[in-house]
Design an enzyme around this catalytic site. Structure first.
Site, PDB file in Angstrom:
ATOM      1  N   SER A   1      31.526  54.213  32.795  1.00 48.10           N
ATOM      2  CA  SER A   1      30.176  54.057  33.357  1.00 48.10           C
ATOM      3  C   SER A   1      29.216  54.890  32.523  1.00 48.10           C
ATOM      4  CB  SER A   1      30.167  54.570  34.805  1.00 48.10           C
ATOM      5  OG  SER A   1      28.850  54.672  35.309  1.00 48.10           O
TER       6      SER A   1
ATOM      7  N   TYR B   1      32.375  60.541  41.572  1.00 46.04           N
ATOM      8  CA  TYR B   1      32.274  59.399  40.652  1.00 46.04           C
ATOM      9  C   TYR B   1      32.005  59.892  39.226  1.00 46.04           C
ATOM     10  CZ  TYR B   1      30.858  54.687  39.116  1.00 46.04           C
ATOM     11  OH  TYR B   1      30.758  53.479  38.466  1.00 46.04           O
TER      12      TYR B   1
HETATM   13  P1  NAD Z   1      33.159  45.641  42.871  1.00 42.24           P
HETATM   14  O1  NAD Z   1      33.176  46.411  44.157  1.00 42.24           O
HETATM   15  O2  NAD Z   1      32.385  44.366  42.798  1.00 42.24           O
HETATM   16  O3  NAD Z   1      34.659  45.356  42.427  1.00 42.24           O
HETATM   17  C1  NAD Z   1      35.637  46.362  42.508  1.00 42.24           C
HETATM   18  C2  NAD Z   1      37.002  45.741  42.457  1.00 42.24           C
HETATM   19  O4  NAD Z   1      37.977  46.785  42.559  1.00 42.24           O
HETATM   20  C3  NAD Z   1      37.272  44.765  43.587  1.00 42.24           C
HETATM   21  O5  NAD Z   1      38.054  43.681  43.114  1.00 42.24           O
HETATM   22  C4  NAD Z   1      38.097  45.614  44.558  1.00 42.24           C
HETATM   23  O6  NAD Z   1      38.946  44.831  45.379  1.00 42.24           O
HETATM   24  C5  NAD Z   1      38.891  46.451  43.579  1.00 42.24           C
HETATM   25  N1  NAD Z   1      39.437  47.664  44.158  1.00 42.24           N
HETATM   26  C6  NAD Z   1      38.791  48.636  44.855  1.00 42.24           C
HETATM   27  N2  NAD Z   1      39.668  49.560  45.278  1.00 42.24           N
HETATM   28  C7  NAD Z   1      40.890  49.175  44.834  1.00 42.24           C
HETATM   29  C8  NAD Z   1      42.208  49.705  44.979  1.00 42.24           C
HETATM   30  N3  NAD Z   1      42.435  50.819  45.682  1.00 42.24           N
HETATM   31  N4  NAD Z   1      43.229  49.037  44.409  1.00 42.24           N
HETATM   32  C9  NAD Z   1      43.023  47.885  43.731  1.00 42.24           C
HETATM   33  N5  NAD Z   1      41.796  47.343  43.566  1.00 42.24           N
HETATM   34  C10 NAD Z   1      40.758  47.979  44.132  1.00 42.24           C
HETATM   35  O7  NAD Z   1      32.665  46.690  41.765  1.00 42.24           O
HETATM   36  P2  NAD Z   1      32.019  46.493  40.310  1.00 42.24           P
HETATM   37  O8  NAD Z   1      30.593  46.857  40.423  1.00 42.24           O
HETATM   38  O9  NAD Z   1      32.411  45.213  39.691  1.00 42.24           O
HETATM   39  O10 NAD Z   1      32.741  47.704  39.544  1.00 42.24           O
HETATM   40  C11 NAD Z   1      33.873  47.525  38.702  1.00 42.24           C
HETATM   41  C12 NAD Z   1      34.023  48.758  37.822  1.00 42.24           C
HETATM   42  O11 NAD Z   1      32.852  48.949  37.040  1.00 42.24           O
HETATM   43  C13 NAD Z   1      34.222  50.058  38.598  1.00 42.24           C
HETATM   44  O12 NAD Z   1      35.136  50.893  37.928  1.00 42.24           O
HETATM   45  C14 NAD Z   1      32.837  50.675  38.584  1.00 42.24           C
HETATM   46  O13 NAD Z   1      32.885  52.078  38.717  1.00 42.24           O
HETATM   47  C15 NAD Z   1      32.371  50.257  37.209  1.00 42.24           C
HETATM   48  N6  NAD Z   1      30.920  50.287  37.040  1.00 42.24           N
HETATM   49  C16 NAD Z   1      30.124  49.522  37.837  1.00 42.24           C
HETATM   50  C17 NAD Z   1      28.750  49.580  37.654  1.00 42.24           C
HETATM   51  C18 NAD Z   1      27.804  48.773  38.494  1.00 42.24           C
HETATM   52  O14 NAD Z   1      26.596  49.028  38.428  1.00 42.24           O
HETATM   53  N7  NAD Z   1      28.267  47.786  39.271  1.00 42.24           N
HETATM   54  C19 NAD Z   1      28.208  50.403  36.658  1.00 42.24           C
HETATM   55  C20 NAD Z   1      29.065  51.156  35.872  1.00 42.24           C
HETATM   56  C21 NAD Z   1      30.424  51.079  36.067  1.00 42.24           C
END
Ligand code: NAD
Length: 258
Positions: A140, A153
């Site tokens: 991130s 985080y």
């Molecule tokens: P999201 O909530 O849409 O998807 C998260 C996924 O992780 C889902 O499929 C969920 O079922 C799965 N998950 C959660 N806990 C779990 C567990 N204990 N075991 C197995 N699977 C699990 O989130 P997103 O926004 O797509 O984020 C995905 C990644 O990108 C994360 O690591 C997040 O930190 C990172 N990220 C997101 C953003 C953003 O703005 N959305 C920015 C930077 C980084």
């Protein structure tokens, strides 16, 4: 290479960024392992979106170290081998540190950082044996910069960047690259839910929350789209990306340029 096709596992891939990466890999003809902690019956619609692509779902709660390690064995057994590992699963909790429940600290660290340690440990020997591999950790902008009220985080994502660099050095002569992708705010269900919550807490409209809170650190004033992350992941899997390793690659609308 078995059947001439690549095999990828994307953790946390039933939603958002992970789902988009999995879709991109499927379009590229990869066999793809989807993962989440949800029971298989709950992800049937998601799986159906992939049509005839070679895609299978692997239920594993990555907060559990044994499940994270075992997941690699299950995927390898199902597809024959594993070429690409994307550690994407992540969770968030926003609170001042004195109100941050230790259980949330533990879960955030376990799902994002510890699980990547366990999956990489399990996947590296097979990649080494085959002389080729790609490991992509979704960190991130918070792996490079901090924001208040996100101690768990931010600490976790900085840890993911450090893990990436260390493993990249260990794997450098084995045909395996290891990189972190560092997105700014990406429009996913995770963020959409936070917008609704923050609007309620601050008594603001959702438009005000998006403009004044979410997009304030992002100079382009636009969300990154999940498909942009997927394209970058696909590029990192190509031969022309073989010299990119140990990198923390920003895709954040200019956030970390400041
Ligand atoms: P999201 O909530 O849409 O998807 C998260 C996924 O992780 C889902 O499929 C969920 O079922 C799965 N998950 C959660 N806990 C779990 C567990 N204990 N075991 C197995 N699977 C699990 O989130 P997103 O926004 O797509 O984020 C995905 C990644 O990108 C994360 O690591 C997040 O930190 C990172 N990220 C997101 C953003 C953003 O703005 N959305 C920015 C930077 C980084």
């Amino acid at each position: 290479m078995q059947n001439g096709r690549r095999v990828a596992l994307v953790t946390g891939s039933t939603s958002g960024i992970g789902l988009s990466i999995a879709q991109k890999f499927a379009q590229m003809g990869y066999a793809v392992g989807l993962n989440s902690f949800e029971p298989a019956a709950d992800v049937a619609d998601t799986l159906a979106q992939f049509g005839n692509a070679e895609v299978r779902y692997f239920e594993a709660d990555l907060a559990d170290p044994r499940a994270a390690f075992a997941l690699i064995g299950e995927v390898t057994e199902a597809f024959g081998h594993l070429d690409v590992l994307v550690n994407n699963a992540g969770v968030q909790k926003v609170a001042p540190i004195e109100d941050m429940p230790p259980a949330d600290w533990d879960r955030i660290r376990a799902v994002s950082l510890d699980s990547a340690f366990h999956t990489i440990r399990a996947a590296l020997p097979g990649m080494t044996q085959r002389g080729w591999g790609r490991i992509i950790n979704i960190a991130s902008a918070h792996g490079l910069r901090a924001s208040p009220f996100k101690s768990a985080y931010v600490a976790t994502k900085h840890g993911v960047v450090g893990l990436t660099k260390a493993v990249a050095l260990e794997a450098a002569e084995k045909g395996i690259t290891v990189n972190a992708i560092c997105p700014g705010y990406v429009w996913t269900p995770l963020v959409a839910k936070q917008v609704t919550d923050q609007a309620r807490v601050h008594g603001l409209s959702e438009e005000e929350v998006i403009r004044n809170i979410f997009l304030a650190p992002q100079p382009t004033r636009q969300f990154v789209q999940p498909e942009e992350i997927a394209e970058l992941a696909a590029y990192l899997c190509g031969e022309m990306a073989r010299s990119i390793t140990g990198s923390a690659i920003s895709i954040d609308g200019g956030w970390t340029a400041k």
